[in-house]
Motif scaffolding. Structure first.
Motif, mmCIF file in Angstrom:
data_model
loop_
_atom_site.group_PDB
_atom_site.id
_atom_site.type_symbol
_atom_site.label_atom_id
_atom_site.label_comp_id
_atom_site.label_asym_id
_atom_site.label_seq_id
_atom_site.Cartn_x
_atom_site.Cartn_y
_atom_site.Cartn_z
ATOM 1 N N ALA A 292 93.256 77.003 -24.562
ATOM 2 C CA ALA A 292 93.661 75.625 -24.251
ATOM 3 C C ALA A 292 95.114 75.392 -24.634
ATOM 4 O O ALA A 292 95.870 74.734 -23.910
ATOM 5 N N MET A 293 95.534 75.950 -25.762
ATOM 6 C CA MET A 293 96.925 75.823 -26.190
ATOM 7 C C MET A 293 97.850 76.595 -25.255
ATOM 8 O O MET A 293 98.943 76.126 -24.908
ATOM 9 N N ALA A 294 97.417 77.793 -24.848
ATOM 10 C CA ALA A 294 98.234 78.612 -23.946
ATOM 11 C C ALA A 294 98.436 77.896 -22.607
ATOM 12 O O ALA A 294 99.541 77.899 -22.044
ATOM 13 N N GLN A 295 97.382 77.271 -22.109
ATOM 14 C CA GLN A 295 97.494 76.520 -20.855
ATOM 15 C C GLN A 295 98.394 75.302 -21.014
ATOM 16 O O GLN A 295 99.137 74.937 -20.095
ATOM 17 N N LEU A 296 98.325 74.680 -22.181
ATOM 18 C CA LEU A 296 99.156 73.498 -22.441
ATOM 19 C C LEU A 296 100.646 73.839 -22.363
ATOM 20 O O LEU A 296 101.457 73.015 -21.938
ATOM 21 N N MET A 297 100.987 75.071 -22.746
ATOM 22 C CA MET A 297 102.388 75.487 -22.710
ATOM 23 C C MET A 297 102.943 75.419 -21.285
ATOM 24 O O MET A 297 104.143 75.239 -21.080
ATOM 25 N N GLY A 298 102.071 75.544 -20.285
ATOM 26 C CA GLY A 298 102.504 75.491 -18.889
ATOM 27 C C GLY A 298 102.410 74.111 -18.271
ATOM 28 O O GLY A 298 102.721 73.937 -17.091
ATOM 29 N N LYS A 299 101.963 73.119 -19.055
ATOM 30 C CA LYS A 299 101.823 71.753 -18.541
ATOM 31 C C LYS A 299 103.128 70.974 -18.698
ATOM 32 O O LYS A 299 104.062 71.418 -19.356
ATOM 33 N N GLN A 300 103.155 69.776 -18.108
ATOM 34 C CA GLN A 300 104.325 68.933 -18.221
ATOM 35 C C GLN A 300 104.365 68.256 -19.579
ATOM 36 O O GLN A 300 103.362 68.152 -20.288
ATOM 37 N N CYS A 301 105.544 67.813 -19.956
ATOM 38 C CA CYS A 301 105.728 67.171 -21.247
ATOM 39 C C CYS A 301 104.870 65.913 -21.355
ATOM 40 O O CYS A 301 104.674 65.194 -20.380
ATOM 41 N N GLY A 302 104.382 65.670 -22.561
ATOM 42 C CA GLY A 302 103.556 64.494 -22.807
ATOM 43 C C GLY A 302 102.069 64.802 -22.812
ATOM 44 O O GLY A 302 101.274 64.031 -23.336
ATOM 45 N N LYS A 303 101.666 65.942 -22.214
ATOM 46 C CA LYS A 303 100.261 66.322 -22.217
ATOM 47 C C LYS A 303 99.858 66.771 -23.629
ATOM 48 O O LYS A 303 100.686 67.230 -24.407
ATOM 49 N N SER A 304 98.572 66.643 -23.928
ATOM 50 C CA SER A 304 98.113 67.022 -25.266
ATOM 51 C C SER A 304 96.680 67.537 -25.210
ATOM 52 O O SER A 304 95.969 67.342 -24.214
ATOM 53 N N ARG A 305 96.258 68.187 -26.274
ATOM 54 C CA ARG A 305 94.894 68.681 -26.416
ATOM 55 C C ARG A 305 94.409 68.368 -27.830
ATOM 56 O O ARG A 305 95.126 68.589 -28.815
ATOM 57 N N ASN A 306 93.174 67.874 -27.949
ATOM 58 C CA ASN A 306 92.545 67.681 -29.245
ATOM 59 C C ASN A 306 91.826 68.962 -29.634
ATOM 60 O O ASN A 306 91.066 69.527 -28.849
ATOM 61 N N LEU A 307 92.052 69.412 -30.863
ATOM 62 C CA LEU A 307 91.516 70.682 -31.342
ATOM 63 C C LEU A 307 90.710 70.447 -32.619
ATOM 64 O O LEU A 307 90.755 69.353 -33.195
ATOM 65 N N PRO A 308 89.964 71.458 -33.075
ATOM 66 C CA PRO A 308 89.147 71.267 -34.288
ATOM 67 C C PRO A 308 89.991 70.904 -35.511
ATOM 68 O O PRO A 308 91.208 71.096 -35.527
ATOM 69 N N TYR A 309 89.311 70.387 -36.536
ATOM 70 C CA TYR A 309 89.914 70.009 -37.804
ATOM 71 C C TYR A 309 90.983 68.914 -37.638
ATOM 72 O O TYR A 309 91.996 68.912 -38.331
ATOM 73 N N GLU A 310 90.757 67.989 -36.685
ATOM 74 C CA GLU A 310 91.654 66.848 -36.488
ATOM 75 C C GLU A 310 93.076 67.275 -36.136
ATOM 76 O O GLU A 310 94.053 66.608 -36.497
ATOM 77 N N VAL A 311 93.191 68.389 -35.426
ATOM 78 C CA VAL A 311 94.510 68.877 -35.003
ATOM 79 C C VAL A 311 94.749 68.485 -33.549
ATOM 80 O O VAL A 311 93.828 68.527 -32.732
#
Length: 473
Positions: A292-311
């Protein structure tokens, strides 16, 4: 056998003169072997041995018998023995763990407790090659990476495993030669526990029907995989030094330009290392989160992902920013509160630590060349201001006039175009006339409010940082 163990200990730098070793002794063949091995090593090294026995309080009289056997054995060998009784079934229920998992955790907790209380230097555990083969098969069956395929390490911090070069059969043969006997835990023969299923139903088939040296070969493979993992970790750390920066707030910024130059394997390891560092744990981090983080690197600015441990991972103009997720009230910090400007006068924004000073100037009293060009002092045509000016953070629908023709631009679009990081946008003060923004403080003012020849009254707004002990209401 002792020669092989000594060579294994020396190869892995397990023991030094002066070590105070906390040895886990259950009374089983493995731990009895460990005790006698340490006793032999005491002749060569200047070491002290403290035995620790943990009674899980599960098997009733059998558990008490094992406890007494261990105490008596240590006494005959002049080794101090510390006994703990732990209600593991109750602990497992409270922690919502399996009894097997809770038992393992409790033992480790006790060992480290004694290590600290007794000022020990090492914890010796009796894992052997069969245990490692079971771990290898469990990990590969459940799904794991290269690190998990490396199995149990001979040395992990201050935990040492001197018997990891021996098979269970070799250990039992050694203990028989000591003629002291050992305890047999009947639960080891039950098929209820996952590890027991592999021990009794899988490994024997591999040894008897595939290759008699299967356990040895698995351990050799694990050793190679541990070396591979160690090399990968070195490469990962070098990559981290190049493309990861820690902010003053403890966030981690991953730079896309450097990240893109890394091999895909190292990219994944960098992402996982960054995520685990921010999370402060690894247990619930999976390959899906890294992807999910790797895919986010290819997204446009402002996009985000919620990850475990409140990250949360945020795609910004540099790459990915990793930080702990903020609660709504913490995220806004009251910045959306709308405060009316005192015109003329001073307006205090304590949550922003700012003061806004407003002055009214007459056009015929100033020279047009005096119009300030400073980013935090601006002049506005006060005659065309429609309502009461306020200061606040951005809201949906906000816009600013960007040319003399009256063309409007959404504040969101302005922030995107100016490459202002998403995490900073709510922190920028806006001077507003309703939904119309007349000044994005620190950036630009509205073209609609500029001072012109027909202007009669000028509003001068200066934004300054509020210093301690200078405020006067």
């Amino acid at each position: 056998m002792m020669k092989k163990i000594e060579q294994f200990i020396e190869k892995n730098h397990m023991i030094e003169n002066g070590d105070r070793i906390i040895a886990g002794v259950s009374g089983g063949a493995d731990s009895v072997c460990l005790l006698f091995v340490l006793l032999e090593l005491r002749k060569k090294y200047d070491i002290e041995i403290i035995a620790v026995h943990v009674n899980h309080c599960i098997r009733g009289e059998d558990a008490l018998s094992d406890e007494q056997f261990t105490v008596d054995l240590c006494k005959t060998q002049d080794v101090r023995c510390i006994v703990f009784r732990k209600e593991v079934e109750l602990i497992a229920k409270n922690r919502k763990q399996s009894v097997e998992e809770a038992g393992r955790d409790v033992r480790r907790e006790v060992f480290f407790q004694v290590l600290e209380e007794e000022q020990g230097t090492k914890i010796a555990m009796a894992h052997h090659q069969n245990d490692n083969a079971e771990t290898f098969l469990m990990n590969i069956s459940r799904g794991t990476g290269v690190k998990g395929l490396g199995g149990i390490r001979p040395v992990n911090g201050n935990v040492i495993r001197p018997l990891l070069c021996m098979t269970r059969a070799q250990i039992e043969e050694f203990v028989k030669s000591k003629q002291c006997g050992w305890c047999t835990d009947k639960t080891n023969n039950e098929q209820e526990y996952t590890r027991n299923k592999i021990r009794h139903a899988v490994l024997p088939v591999l040894e008897q029907q595939v290759n008699s040296h299967a356990i040895q070969h698995m351990n050799e493979t694990m050793e190679q995989l541990r070396d591979v993992w160690d090399y990968m970790e070195v490469q990962t750390q070098e990559a981290m030094n190049l493309c990861v920066e820690q902010t003053e707030k403890g966030e981690l910024q991953i730079d896309k330009e450097h990240y893109d130059k890394l091999h895909q394997v190292i990219q994944s390891m960098v992402l996982k290392k960054c995520l685990s560092d921010i999370a402060g744990a690894q247990r619930n981090l999976t390959s899906a989160h890294i992807e999910a983080m790797a895919q986010l690197m290819g997204k446009q600015c402002g996009k985000s992902r919620n990850l475990p441990y409140e990250v949360e991972a945020i795609r910004n103009y540099r790459g990915i920013l990793l930080r702990k997720r903020k609660h709504k009230e913490e995220e806004t910090k009251g910045e959306t509160e709308e405060i009316a400007l005192n015109i003329p006068g001073k307006t205090y924004l304590p949550k922003r630590n700012l003061i806004l000073e407003c002055l009214i100037r007459k056009k015929d009293e100033i020279i047009m060349d005096e119009i300030p060009q400073k980013p935090y002092t601006k002049w506005f045509d006060y005659d065309i201001i429609k309502g009461n000016l306020t200061v606040r953070s951005r809201r949906t629908g906000d816009y600013i006039v960007i040319d003399k023709m009256g063309k409007k631009q959404k504040i969101k679009s302005y922030f995107v175009n100016e490459k202002i990081p998403a995490e900073q946008r709510n922190l920028i003060p806006l001077i507003c006339d309703g939904e119309e923004v007349i000044w994005i403080v620190g950036y630009r003012m509205s073209s609609a409010c500029q001072v012109v020849k027909t202007t009669k009254n000028i509003l001068e707004i200066t934004v300054m940082e509020e210093k301690e002990n200078v405020r006067k209401d």
